[in-house]
Design a protein around this motif. Structure first.
Motif, PDB file in Angstrom:
ATOM      1  N   UNK A   3       0.797  -1.223   0.000  1.00 49.06           N
ATOM      2  CA  UNK A   3       0.000   0.000   0.000  1.00 49.06           C
ATOM      3  C   UNK A   3       0.828   1.270   0.000  1.00 49.06           C
ATOM      4  N   UNK A   4       2.119   1.186   0.347  1.00 45.91           N
ATOM      5  CA  UNK A   4       2.942   2.393   0.407  1.00 45.91           C
ATOM      6  C   UNK A   4       3.101   3.056  -0.951  1.00 45.91           C
ATOM      7  N   UNK A   5       2.884   2.291  -2.045  1.00 46.31           N
ATOM      8  CA  UNK A   5       3.098   2.903  -3.359  1.00 46.31           C
ATOM      9  C   UNK A   5       1.996   3.894  -3.682  1.00 46.31           C
ATOM     10  N   UNK A   6       0.850   3.817  -3.001  1.00 48.18           N
ATOM     11  CA  UNK A   6      -0.222   4.767  -3.319  1.00 48.18           C
ATOM     12  C   UNK A   6      -0.004   6.054  -2.543  1.00 48.18           C
ATOM     13  N   UNK A   7       0.357   7.104  -3.250  1.00 46.94           N
ATOM     14  CA  UNK A   7       0.675   8.375  -2.609  1.00 46.94           C
ATOM     15  C   UNK A   7      -0.600   9.087  -2.182  1.00 46.94           C
ATOM     16  N   UNK A  26       5.580   4.137  -8.145  1.00 53.08           N
ATOM     17  CA  UNK A  26       4.463   5.062  -7.962  1.00 53.08           C
ATOM     18  C   UNK A  26       3.134   4.389  -8.284  1.00 53.08           C
ATOM     19  N   UNK A  27       3.097   3.074  -8.176  1.00 54.00           N
ATOM     20  CA  UNK A  27       1.860   2.348  -8.405  1.00 54.00           C
ATOM     21  C   UNK A  27       1.675   1.942  -9.856  1.00 54.00           C
ATOM     22  N   UNK A  28       0.442   1.737 -10.240  1.00 50.40           N
ATOM     23  CA  UNK A  28       0.108   1.289 -11.588  1.00 50.40           C
ATOM     24  C   UNK A  28       0.294   2.417 -12.593  1.00 50.40           C
ATOM     25  N   UNK A  30      -4.557   8.455 -10.470  1.00 47.41           N
ATOM     26  CA  UNK A  30      -4.421   9.880 -10.168  1.00 47.41           C
ATOM     27  C   UNK A  30      -4.868  10.772 -11.314  1.00 47.41           C
ATOM     28  N   UNK A  31      -5.425  10.145 -12.380  1.00 51.20           N
ATOM     29  CA  UNK A  31      -5.909  10.911 -13.540  1.00 51.20           C
ATOM     30  C   UNK A  31      -4.819  11.845 -14.073  1.00 51.20           C
ATOM     31  N   UNK A  34       4.735  12.813  -6.878  1.00 46.70           N
ATOM     32  CA  UNK A  34       4.313  11.877  -5.830  1.00 46.70           C
ATOM     33  C   UNK A  34       5.179  11.956  -4.567  1.00 46.70           C
ATOM     34  N   UNK A  35       6.454  12.346  -4.727  1.00 48.86           N
ATOM     35  CA  UNK A  35       7.361  12.347  -3.579  1.00 48.86           C
ATOM     36  C   UNK A  35       7.872  13.733  -3.209  1.00 48.86           C
TER      37      UNK A  35
END
Length: 517
Positions: free
Chosen positions: A23-27, A329-331, A353-354, A381-382
């Motif tokens: 779950x950490x990849x979802x900012x 950074x997720x998908x 995140x569109x 994201x970071x």
């Protein structure tokens, strides 16, 4: 539209995989302040890349929440000339054409003209693979996910020597498979081209016309085309550049019409931003559904594994004309494009995140598009860039040709000492042929030996003697320093009975037999 059982299973698998991802990849949601800062730093990075000579020119578009929030050009259309790149400069986008074409086919699926599982044997009965079973079962889905078994280079070699699309697609039947049907991933330009062309056949119109009617025109992509002639008509167009010494030079042109669905689209940052809006809207654009979501969604379902991202290490898969990646950074959905004669392009989309970014560059080799995209994602994201991504990606692209060129130079550095003499030119002169390459002519010209290939001998290759019945030539405009062998077998009658052309032998189809004098 009803989803078939296999697709349902794949979608369930994809959702399970995403659910299990750490779950950490979802900012956190992207704040306006962070986005503003990220865009400012993206602009500085892009300007810095151009000023440092990393590329002659760039165009970038960023879309967020259905809004084009960044749209700008940098540098010049052609090195050494004053005309600037802007948001409306037309670039040849190379393999970024593949996800664009997948969107066009999705529109045909949405209109119930075809389905992703329509069989090519029904759409284009004349098309054949090497084996009868895959030929009978092959679908649009198979070709757009590169799982047909066609080797990756199949057809590219014929395009290089001047053959048109119809001839190339016909001759794919002579290419032995690189893997069992649906068992292996092999990135094939002309496999995907056949899938697109076969889908368009059901309309009675050409692929180029269907792409315009189903995608470019509805989105107002007025500067986008799948015809090279249209690109050449644009006054505001970017030239292709390769390195000559330490400088970028616009020395080569590329006509990709034969593989238009896979690599022949030309477009602008402004136009491609509208396409990204459509994708982030799940087929809805400006409040209107243009493509049904259940026709578009399958393009982003991971079907074939591609291993790890070579720089970030994220797990990468291929859907239908799209890379599907599970990274830091997720998908993300994405695709790169490259012409070794001078183009680099990229799209990266973070659907949750569109957010999407398109980067177009007019040079090869360079990792600038990926480097800027990865840097932008870190900033969004970071809040900071993790490492020098441009440098990391530059190393990947620089390594594409360098080792190959050096290996060829080493292989042909010097013949045996003393070198065996060549036979008289009349020994080699004649006509040679096989089903795949077609006819080749060898003749003595100006005291040397010349090989002619392609329709009507359209491509001419001077041969220089190396050792015995082995000659060398340099067929690649983008790597002119790379030698390759052309070898003859001489029969007891004193005439060459066959010739093997190394640069056409990737799929062991480069040997041609003598058919006449």
């Amino acid at each position: 539209m009803r989803l078939d059982r296999n697709l349902c299973h794949l979608r369930i698998w994809a959702f399970v995989l995403m659910a299990l991802w750490p779950p950490a990849v979802w900012a956190d949601p992207i704040s306006p302040e962070r986005m503003t800062t990220a865009l400012s730093k993206l602009e500085a990075l892009a300007q810095g890349a151009v000023e440092a000579g990393a590329v002659p020119g760039l165009a970038i578009a960023v879309v967020h929440d259905d809004q084009v929030i960044f749209l700008k050009g940098f540098g010049h259309r052609e090195a050494g000339k004053p005309e600037p790149v802007d948001a409306d400069t037309v670039f040849q986008i190379a393999s970024l054409s593949k996800p664009v074409s997948a969107t066009v086919v999705a529109a045909l699926v949405s209109d119930h003209v075809v389905s992703w599982d329509s069989r090519i044997a029904d759409l284009d009965p004349a098309f054949r693979l090497a084996d009868p079973y895959p030929t009978s079962q092959l679908t649009i889905r198979d070709l757009f996910s590169h799982r047909s078994g066609l080797p990756g280079t199949a057809g590219d070699d014929l395009e290089d020597i001047g053959y048109d699309r119809a001839t190339i697609l016909h001759r794919l039947r002579f290419v032995p498979p690189s893997s069992s049907f649906r068992a292996g991933y092999s990135y094939s330009n002309f496999g995907l081209t056949e899938g697109a062309v076969a889908a368009a056949m059901q309309t009675g119109k050409s692929w180029e016309q269907i792409a315009e009617e189903k995608l470019y025109r509805p989105l107002g992509m007025a500067s986008t085309s799948s015809r090279h002639a249209d690109f050449l008509k644009r006054a505001n167009r970017a030239a292709l550049h390769i390195r000559v010494g330490d400088a970028w030079a616009a020395t080569i042109q590329r006509d990709p019409d034969a593989q238009a669905p896979a690599g022949g689209v030309s477009s602008t940052a402004r136009d491609l931003a509208q396409w990204v809006r459509l994708l982030l809207g799940d087929g809805t654009y400006a409040g209107k559904t243009l493509i049904a979501a259940d026709a578009l969604d399958p393009t982003h379902v991971p079907l074939m594994t591609r291993g790890k991202n070579p720089v970030s290490g994220g797990d990468s898969f291929y859907g239908l004309g799209w890379n599907v990646e599970f990274g830091r950074h997720g998908l993300s959905w994405g695709h790169a494009g490259a012409f070794s004669v001078g183009a680099r392009t990229l799209v990266t989309i973070f659907p949750k995140d569109k957010l999407g970014i398109v980067i177009l560059a007019n040079a090869f080799p360079t990792g600038v598009p990926e480097g800027l995209s990865d840097s932008f994602a870190d900033l969004v994201f970071d809040g900071s860039v993790e490492e020098d991504w441009v440098k990391a990606w530059d190393a990947i692209y620089a390594g594409m040709f360098g080792p190959m060129v050096e290996a060829a130079k080493a292989r042909y550095a010097a013949p045996k000492s003393p070198a065996r003499p060549a036979a008289p030119a009349s020994t080699y002169a004649g006509r040679y042929a096989n089903d795949f390459i077609g006819e080749a002519t060898v003749s003595g010209e100006g005291g040397g030996v010349v090989l002619k290939l392609g329709p009507g001998g359209a491509r001419s290759y001077p041969l220089r003697h190396f050792d015995g019945d082995l000659f060398l030539t340099n067929p690649d405009a983008e790597t002119p320093e790379r030698p390759t062998g052309v070898s003859f077998v001489v029969g007891p009658d004193g005439k060459a009975s066959s010739v093997t052309i190394e640069f056409l032998d990737d799929n062991h189809l480069g040997t041609l037999r003598r058919v006449g004098d």
